[in-house]
Design an enzyme around this catalytic site. Structure first.
Site, PDB file in Angstrom:
ATOM      1  N   GLU A   1      -3.590   0.014   8.144  1.00  0.00           N
ATOM      2  CA  GLU A   1      -2.268   0.358   8.944  1.00  0.00           C
ATOM      3  C   GLU A   1      -2.328  -0.103  10.482  1.00  0.00           C
ATOM      4  OE1 GLU A   1      -1.403   4.464   9.282  1.00  0.00           O
ATOM      5  OE2 GLU A   1      -1.746   4.678   7.059  1.00  0.00           O
TER       6      GLU A   1
ATOM      7  N   TYR B   1      -4.009   1.758  15.932  1.00  0.00           N
ATOM      8  CA  TYR B   1      -2.688   1.493  16.593  1.00  0.00           C
ATOM      9  C   TYR B   1      -2.947   1.310  18.099  1.00  0.00           C
ATOM     10  CZ  TYR B   1      -0.579   3.046  12.316  1.00  0.00           C
ATOM     11  OH  TYR B   1      -0.271   3.332  11.057  1.00  0.00           O
TER      12      TYR B   1
ATOM     13  N   HIS C   1      -2.933  11.022   0.731  1.00  0.00           N
ATOM     14  CA  HIS C   1      -2.335  10.725   2.044  1.00  0.00           C
ATOM     15  C   HIS C   1      -1.573  11.977   2.393  1.00  0.00           C
ATOM     16  CE1 HIS C   1      -1.028   7.306   4.892  1.00  0.00           C
ATOM     17  NE2 HIS C   1      -0.637   8.514   5.459  1.00  0.00           N
TER      18      HIS C   1
ATOM     19  N   ARG D   1       0.839  -1.043  -0.134  1.00  0.00           N
ATOM     20  CA  ARG D   1       0.087   0.175   0.030  1.00  0.00           C
ATOM     21  C   ARG D   1       0.806   1.169   0.052  1.00  0.00           C
ATOM     22  NH1 ARG D   1      -2.730   3.052   4.613  1.00  0.00           N
ATOM     23  NH2 ARG D   1      -3.965   4.555   3.516  1.00  0.00           N
TER      24      ARG D   1
ATOM     25  N   ASN E   1      -7.277   1.767   9.877  1.00  0.00           N
ATOM     26  CA  ASN E   1      -6.201   1.968  10.717  1.00  0.00           C
ATOM     27  C   ASN E   1      -6.198   2.006  12.133  1.00  0.00           C
ATOM     28  OD1 ASN E   1      -5.192   2.310   7.955  1.00  0.00           O
ATOM     29  ND2 ASN E   1      -4.479   4.601   8.353  1.00  0.00           N
TER      30      ASN E   1
ATOM     31  N   GLU F   1      -7.344   8.666   5.923  1.00  0.00           N
ATOM     32  CA  GLU F   1      -7.663   9.238   7.357  1.00  0.00           C
ATOM     33  C   GLU F   1      -8.312  10.752   7.325  1.00  0.00           C
ATOM     34  OE1 GLU F   1      -4.332   8.725  10.220  1.00  0.00           O
ATOM     35  OE2 GLU F   1      -4.854   6.646  10.209  1.00  0.00           O
TER      36      GLU F   1
HETATM   37  O1  PGI Z   1       1.604   7.559  13.245  1.00  0.00           O
HETATM   38  C1  PGI Z   1       2.003   6.446  12.414  1.00  0.00           C
HETATM   39  C2  PGI Z   1       0.952   6.581  11.308  1.00  0.00           C
HETATM   40  C3  PGI Z   1       1.445   7.533  10.120  1.00  0.00           C
HETATM   41  O2  PGI Z   1       2.744   7.620   9.809  1.00  0.00           O
HETATM   42  C4  PGI Z   1       0.455   7.541   9.017  1.00  0.00           C
HETATM   43  O3  PGI Z   1       0.836   8.398   8.080  1.00  0.00           O
HETATM   44  C5  PGI Z   1      -0.618   7.737   9.107  1.00  0.00           C
HETATM   45  O4  PGI Z   1      -1.858   7.311   8.370  1.00  0.00           O
HETATM   46  C6  PGI Z   1      -1.390   7.233  10.744  1.00  0.00           C
HETATM   47  N1  PGI Z   1      -2.543   7.452  11.204  1.00  0.00           N
HETATM   48  C7  PGI Z   1      -2.310   7.146  12.744  1.00  0.00           C
HETATM   49  C8  PGI Z   1      -3.301   7.150  13.826  1.00  0.00           C
HETATM   50  C9  PGI Z   1      -3.564   8.879  13.663  1.00  0.00           C
HETATM   51  C10 PGI Z   1      -2.499   9.639  13.924  1.00  0.00           C
HETATM   52  C11 PGI Z   1      -1.749  10.092  12.726  1.00  0.00           C
HETATM   53  C12 PGI Z   1      -0.683  10.793  13.043  1.00  0.00           C
HETATM   54  C13 PGI Z   1      -0.353  11.365  14.243  1.00  0.00           C
HETATM   55  C14 PGI Z   1      -1.036  10.919  15.440  1.00  0.00           C
HETATM   56  C15 PGI Z   1      -1.975  10.167  15.158  1.00  0.00           C
HETATM   57  C16 PGI Z   1      -1.053   6.528  12.731  1.00  0.00           C
HETATM   58  N2  PGI Z   1      -0.518   6.723  11.489  1.00  0.00           N
END
Ligand code: PGI
Length: 465
Positions: free
Chosen positions: A370, A310, A136, A92, A308, A181
């Site tokens: 993600e 985390y 993005h 991706r 996505n 997102e």
């Molecule tokens: O933070 C890790 C990744 C980013 O590098 C990606 O580009 C992005 O799609 C992504 N989204 C999220 C969860 C939301 C978030 C993004 C960035 C900073 C804090 C929260 C985490 N991430």
């Protein structure tokens, strides 16, 4: 009695984990254009809001920018070879709008299309399915000067850009994702200003979100008109499961508010054709400038939802009802583990959200587009890098995916964030999410222990199918 020496117990466990995924499950890794490409002034690329934001003092850690990043623009062969070494079946990536239409609308930059054409062909030659994200976060700067996502016209410009890309790549891209997102673009970029374009206007976040959603909805039919029938089209949303820290009524009330703010704000218009009931009131803001037919456009049927995830949000309800975006997540949780981003490691949250989203919304198929973790990886110049906490994180979140599958969730694939260390937005290069380490002083790639672990898992999966 079978005396064949068994693999070390952990490997055995992971072989068992691989067995829990269905045949044809897609195993991938994800990146994004501004975070890995570099070459920001090359081959006709125009400026983006992230070029402008990272060049603004105080916005990004130590003034880091994406000017060079992981230099992927010049390393497509090497990086796709890495993907083969890891055994990926899909990759991706995102397409930089400023490479394709440098002014955002109008003249097309052929060299920009040529780059992604070569990337897609190289992926296909190496047996890797291209999953393309059209946006993005790297909005062309001229569009921002005209109001960016606060300007409804940007939604139409996005649909025009989408058609240009799909006309060139549509015969070979396996699946399309319109936006990555939009919650981040709207709230982090226009609401609280921690991301590009750095505006701080909560009403602006509501209005920008609407135009991002409108852009998505306008782009879907334009995409479908250029690609072979049946090519899957979807959107990627951050989905954050919200839990209550206690049984009080205030907590239940605030969990609902936080879910609306974090998730339903986007899931509802896309899959139900309406914004969550009472959401704008709960934000103490006005509805966005919705025009007749907008929600019809926004809720264009999709083939999959990209999720996505985390971490999770844990809420302890306040006495007074807070605004939907100010429900206080609880203080550090006793015995919890956290990544380098300060995000709680809570794999049950991914299982729960997959089950709940599949139950509550007509999403069709789901991909985890993600999931991953930042840890302070260091390299001593040796052949690999030990990142056991990332291995543990990935194993636990993939176990959550297996549990969701066993509960009937139509999960079709998983993309680890990220293929390689890269520009982590406001954190710059200080945060490393890769399963491959990047030594930025030499641009050397070193597969981490987690990369080898992921490759072994995928190999075990392939041996089962
Ligand atoms: O933070 C890790 C990744 C980013 O590098 C990606 O580009 C992005 O799609 C992504 N989204 C999220 C969860 C939301 C978030 C993004 C960035 C900073 C804090 C929260 C985490 N991430």
């Amino acid at each position: 009695m079978d005396i064949t020496p068994k693999a070390p117990i952990q490997t055995q466990v992971d072989t068992d984990l691989a067995r829990r995924f269905p045949p044809r499950f897609l195993w991938g890794a994800a990146t994004a254009s501004y975070q890995i490409e570099g070459a920001v002034h090359e081959d006709g690329r125009g400026s983006s809001i992230w070029d402008d934001f990272s060049a603004t003092p105080g916005k990004v850690f130590e003034g880091h920018t994406g000017e060079v990043a992981a230099d992927h623009y010049h390393r497509v062969e090497e990086d796709t070879d890495l993907m083969v070494r890891l055994g990926l079946s899909a990759y991706r990536f995102s397409i930089a709008w400023p490479r394709i239409v440098p002014e955002g609308r109008g003249a097309i930059n052929p060299a920009g299309l040529d780059f992604y054409d070569r990337l897609v062909d190289t992926l296909l030659e190496k047996g890797i399915q291209p999953f393309a994200t059209l946006y993005h976060w790297d909005l062309p700067s001229p569009l921002e000067r005209a109001g960016g996502w606060l300007n409804r016209e940007t939604a139409y410009a996005f649909a025009d850009y989408t058609e240009i890309v799909a006309r060139r790549l549509g015969d070979r891209v396996a699946s399309w994702i319109t936006l990555n997102e939009p919650w981040c673009s709207a709230y982090l970029g226009y609401g609280i200003g921690v991301h590009a374009p750095g505006r701080t206007d909560r009403q602006g976040a509501i209005d920008a979100a609407h135009h991002l959603l409108l852009g998505h909805g306008l782009a879907v039919p334009r995409l479908r008109a250029q690609v072979p029938a049946g090519t899957p089209v979807g959107i990627t949303l951050i989905v954050n499961p919200v839990y209550g820290a206690d049984e009080r009524a205030e907590t239940a009330r605030d969990v609902k508010l936080a879910h609306a703010f974090s998730n339903a704000w986007f899931l509802d218009p896309i899959y139900r054709g309406s914004y969550p009931e009472g959401f704008f009131e709960a934000m103490a803001l006005n509805p966005p400038p919705i025009q007749e037919g907008d929600l019809e456009i926004i809720s264009a049927p999709l083939d999959f939802l990209g999720v996505n995830n985390y971490s999770r949000t844990l809420i302890r309800g306040a006495q007074e009802q807070p605004l939907a975006d100010s429900c206080q997540a609880v203080a550090p949780i006793p015995n919890a583990c956290y990544t380098d981003m300060g995000w709680e490691i809570y794999p049950h949250g991914l299982r729960d959200l997959l089950v709940n989203v599949a139950r509550d919304y007509p999403v069709g198929n789901i991909y985890v587009t993600e999931n991953g973790a930042a840890f302070p990886d260091t390299w001593d110049g040796g052949e690999t890098i030990n990142d056991p906490r990332r291995v543990s994180y990935l194993r636990s979140y993939l176990t959550a995916c297996a549990e969701a599958l066993e509960q009937g969730v139509p999960l079709r694939g998983y993309f680890v964030w990220s293929l390689m260390d890269n520009f982590e937005w406001a954190e710059g290069y200080a945060k490393r999410f890769g399963i491959v380490y990047v030594d930025y002083s030499t641009q050397r790639r070193i597969i981490k222990e987690s990369g080898y672990w992921y490759a072994e898992l995928l190999n075990a999966f392939n041996n089962n199918n």
